[in-house]
Design a protein around this motif. Structure first.
Motif, PDB file in Angstrom:
ATOM      1  N   MET B   1       4.840 -18.886  61.710  1.00  0.00           N
ATOM      2  CA  MET B   1       5.470 -17.587  61.509  1.00  0.00           C
ATOM      3  C   MET B   1       6.911 -17.797  61.071  1.00  0.00           C
ATOM      4  O   MET B   1       7.495 -18.839  61.276  1.00  0.00           O
ATOM      5  N   ARG B   2       7.436 -16.748  60.513  1.00  0.00           N
ATOM      6  CA  ARG B   2       8.777 -16.827  59.939  1.00  0.00           C
ATOM      7  C   ARG B   2       9.689 -15.890  60.730  1.00  0.00           C
ATOM      8  O   ARG B   2       9.361 -14.724  60.941  1.00  0.00           O
ATOM      9  N   ALA B   3      10.844 -16.397  61.161  1.00  0.00           N
ATOM     10  CA  ALA B   3      11.784 -15.564  61.914  1.00  0.00           C
ATOM     11  C   ALA B   3      13.088 -15.430  61.150  1.00  0.00           C
ATOM     12  O   ALA B   3      13.546 -16.377  60.500  1.00  0.00           O
ATOM     13  N   LYS B   4      13.657 -14.240  61.218  1.00  0.00           N
ATOM     14  CA  LYS B   4      14.990 -13.980  60.680  1.00  0.00           C
ATOM     15  C   LYS B   4      15.878 -13.578  61.846  1.00  0.00           C
ATOM     16  O   LYS B   4      15.526 -12.657  62.592  1.00  0.00           O
ATOM     17  N   VAL B   5      17.008 -14.257  61.974  1.00  0.00           N
ATOM     18  CA  VAL B   5      17.924 -13.991  63.084  1.00  0.00           C
ATOM     19  C   VAL B   5      19.263 -13.550  62.513  1.00  0.00           C
ATOM     20  O   VAL B   5      19.776 -14.162  61.567  1.00  0.00           O
ATOM     21  N   TYR B   6      19.801 -12.491  63.083  1.00  0.00           N
ATOM     22  CA  TYR B   6      21.093 -11.945  62.666  1.00  0.00           C
ATOM     23  C   TYR B   6      22.052 -12.052  63.848  1.00  0.00           C
ATOM     24  O   TYR B   6      21.791 -11.454  64.889  1.00  0.00           O
ATOM     25  N   VAL B   7      23.117 -12.827  63.678  1.00  0.00           N
ATOM     26  CA  VAL B   7      24.106 -12.991  64.745  1.00  0.00           C
ATOM     27  C   VAL B   7      25.387 -12.317  64.279  1.00  0.00           C
ATOM     28  O   VAL B   7      25.873 -12.598  63.177  1.00  0.00           O
ATOM     29  N   THR B   8      25.927 -11.435  65.102  1.00  0.00           N
ATOM     30  CA  THR B   8      27.123 -10.682  64.691  1.00  0.00           C
ATOM     31  C   THR B   8      28.198 -10.770  65.767  1.00  0.00           C
ATOM     32  O   THR B   8      27.881 -10.835  66.953  1.00  0.00           O
ATOM     33  N   PRO B   9      29.468 -10.763  65.339  1.00  0.00           N
ATOM     34  CA  PRO B   9      30.541 -10.696  66.336  1.00  0.00           C
ATOM     35  C   PRO B   9      30.381  -9.399  67.119  1.00  0.00           C
ATOM     36  O   PRO B   9      30.106  -8.346  66.536  1.00  0.00           O
ATOM     37  N   ARG B  10      30.545  -9.477  68.429  1.00  0.00           N
ATOM     38  CA  ARG B  10      30.357  -8.263  69.242  1.00  0.00           C
ATOM     39  C   ARG B  10      31.409  -7.221  68.894  1.00  0.00           C
ATOM     40  O   ARG B  10      32.565  -7.539  68.619  1.00  0.00           O
ATOM     41  N   LYS B  11      31.013  -5.967  68.931  1.00  0.00           N
ATOM     42  CA  LYS B  11      31.933  -4.849  68.671  1.00  0.00           C
ATOM     43  C   LYS B  11      33.127  -4.964  69.627  1.00  0.00           C
ATOM     44  O   LYS B  11      32.942  -5.173  70.827  1.00  0.00           O
ATOM     45  N   GLY B  12      34.309  -4.836  69.083  1.00  0.00           N
ATOM     46  CA  GLY B  12      35.505  -4.900  69.910  1.00  0.00           C
ATOM     47  C   GLY B  12      36.107  -6.291  69.971  1.00  0.00           C
ATOM     48  O   GLY B  12      37.263  -6.452  70.338  1.00  0.00           O
ATOM     49  N   ILE B  13      35.314  -7.303  69.595  1.00  0.00           N
ATOM     50  CA  ILE B  13      35.827  -8.677  69.560  1.00  0.00           C
ATOM     51  C   ILE B  13      36.481  -8.895  68.191  1.00  0.00           C
ATOM     52  O   ILE B  13      35.911  -8.531  67.169  1.00  0.00           O
ATOM     53  N   LEU B  14      37.667  -9.481  68.207  1.00  0.00           N
ATOM     54  CA  LEU B  14      38.366  -9.767  66.957  1.00  0.00           C
ATOM     55  C   LEU B  14      37.536 -10.724  66.104  1.00  0.00           C
ATOM     56  O   LEU B  14      37.000 -11.704  66.615  1.00  0.00           O
ATOM     57  N   ASP B  15      37.430 -10.423  64.823  1.00  0.00           N
ATOM     58  CA  ASP B  15      36.651 -11.265  63.921  1.00  0.00           C
ATOM     59  C   ASP B  15      37.580 -11.783  62.820  1.00  0.00           C
ATOM     60  O   ASP B  15      37.751 -11.150  61.779  1.00  0.00           O
ATOM     61  N   PRO B  16      38.211 -12.938  63.043  1.00  0.00           N
ATOM     62  CA  PRO B  16      39.216 -13.425  62.087  1.00  0.00           C
ATOM     63  C   PRO B  16      38.635 -13.657  60.692  1.00  0.00           C
ATOM     64  O   PRO B  16      39.308 -13.408  59.688  1.00  0.00           O
ATOM     65  N   GLN B  17      37.390 -14.113  60.643  1.00  0.00           N
ATOM     66  CA  GLN B  17      36.775 -14.369  59.340  1.00  0.00           C
ATOM     67  C   GLN B  17      36.604 -13.044  58.576  1.00  0.00           C
ATOM     68  O   GLN B  17      36.848 -12.963  57.374  1.00  0.00           O
ATOM     69  N   GLY B  18      36.192 -12.021  59.288  1.00  0.00           N
ATOM     70  CA  GLY B  18      36.043 -10.705  58.667  1.00  0.00           C
ATOM     71  C   GLY B  18      37.382 -10.165  58.175  1.00  0.00           C
ATOM     72  O   GLY B  18      37.481  -9.609  57.080  1.00  0.00           O
ATOM     73  N   ARG B  19      38.420 -10.388  58.991  1.00  0.00           N
ATOM     74  CA  ARG B  19      39.759  -9.937  58.587  1.00  0.00           C
ATOM     75  C   ARG B  19      40.210 -10.668  57.324  1.00  0.00           C
ATOM     76  O   ARG B  19      40.824 -10.069  56.428  1.00  0.00           O
ATOM     77  N   ILE B  46       8.308 -21.077  62.779  1.00  0.00           N
ATOM     78  CA  ILE B  46       7.941 -21.457  64.142  1.00  0.00           C
ATOM     79  C   ILE B  46       6.422 -21.379  64.288  1.00  0.00           C
ATOM     80  O   ILE B  46       5.791 -20.406  63.852  1.00  0.00           O
ATOM     81  N   ASP B  47       5.863 -22.430  64.856  1.00  0.00           N
ATOM     82  CA  ASP B  47       4.430 -22.440  65.157  1.00  0.00           C
ATOM     83  C   ASP B  47       4.221 -21.817  66.521  1.00  0.00           C
ATOM     84  O   ASP B  47       4.784 -22.289  67.509  1.00  0.00           O
ATOM     85  N   ALA B  48       3.407 -20.780  66.586  1.00  0.00           N
ATOM     86  CA  ALA B  48       3.121 -20.153  67.880  1.00  0.00           C
ATOM     87  C   ALA B  48       1.763 -19.483  67.769  1.00  0.00           C
ATOM     88  O   ALA B  48       1.373 -19.041  66.679  1.00  0.00           O
ATOM     89  N   PRO B  49       1.051 -19.421  68.871  1.00  0.00           N
ATOM     90  CA  PRO B  49      -0.303 -18.858  68.811  1.00  0.00           C
ATOM     91  C   PRO B  49      -0.320 -17.349  68.539  1.00  0.00           C
ATOM     92  O   PRO B  49      -1.318 -16.820  68.061  1.00  0.00           O
ATOM     93  N   SER B  50       0.774 -16.673  68.834  1.00  0.00           N
ATOM     94  CA  SER B  50       0.801 -15.230  68.579  1.00  0.00           C
ATOM     95  C   SER B  50       2.235 -14.816  68.265  1.00  0.00           C
ATOM     96  O   SER B  50       3.190 -15.540  68.558  1.00  0.00           O
ATOM     97  N   ARG B  51       2.340 -13.651  67.686  1.00  0.00           N
ATOM     98  CA  ARG B  51       3.665 -13.137  67.365  1.00  0.00           C
ATOM     99  C   ARG B  51       4.477 -12.907  68.636  1.00  0.00           C
ATOM    100  O   ARG B  51       5.675 -13.169  68.679  1.00  0.00           O
ATOM    101  N   ALA B  52       3.811 -12.438  69.704  1.00  0.00           N
ATOM    102  CA  ALA B  52       4.528 -12.182  70.956  1.00  0.00           C
ATOM    103  C   ALA B  52       5.133 -13.478  71.490  1.00  0.00           C
ATOM    104  O   ALA B  52       6.290 -13.505  71.936  1.00  0.00           O
ATOM    105  N   GLU B  53       4.355 -14.579  71.405  1.00  0.00           N
ATOM    106  CA  GLU B  53       4.882 -15.851  71.913  1.00  0.00           C
ATOM    107  C   GLU B  53       6.012 -16.367  71.022  1.00  0.00           C
ATOM    108  O   GLU B  53       6.980 -16.943  71.502  1.00  0.00           O
ATOM    109  N   ALA B  54       5.867 -16.169  69.712  1.00  0.00           N
ATOM    110  CA  ALA B  54       6.949 -16.563  68.807  1.00  0.00           C
ATOM    111  C   ALA B  54       8.219 -15.786  69.140  1.00  0.00           C
ATOM    112  O   ALA B  54       9.321 -16.344  69.156  1.00  0.00           O
TER     113      ALA B  54
END
Lengths: 81, 81
Positions: B1-19, B46-54
């Motif tokens: 299966m294929r996973a897409k993960v999105y990691v974002t700076p938490r709201k309220g946390i300064l994001d110097p790269q964004g600035r 990821i190899d997993a027997p089901s989507r839930a396990e993945a």
């Protein structure tokens, strides 16, 4: 409007960060994971009279600043919000 | 299966790269842009027997390696593929 930009290492280009993550995952016991690719996810707000104009600007922003055209691809979505 | 993960700076946390990106965009003439936040976009297989396990495994991967729980949030999608 709100734009979401996804920048990814181009297929076939070595992705050292992805390799490092994959190695770390295997060390942590996640052996079933492969083909890890690490890119960037950028969100921004943009003032534009229409969604079409916002999309033109976001494409320019990707081409000029957010993505390295030699080694990266990008996609984006613009949503009125 | 294929996973897409999105990691974002938490709201309220300064994001110097964004600035920094926001400043660069203004210098390039994109003045109508604001609230730029720079996160990471990770794809993996990821190899997993089901989507839930993945999904369980991907959540653990995010919590243990991909996102810093002190300053970042994450979301992900898993697709059979």
């Amino acid at each position: 409007m709100r734009a979401k930009v996804y920048v990814t290492p181009r297929k076939g280009i070595l992705d050292p960060q992805g390799r490092a993550v994959e190695g770390a995952l295997k060390s942590l016991g996640f052996g079933a994971v492969g083909n890890v690719r690490v890119g960037r996810f950028i969100t921004l707000e943009i003032d534009a009279p229409s969604r079409a104009e916002a999309e033109i600007a976001v494409r320019q922003i990707c081409e000029r600043l957010l993505a390295n055209p030699n080694i990266e691809d990008f996609t984006f979505e613009v949503a009125a919000e």
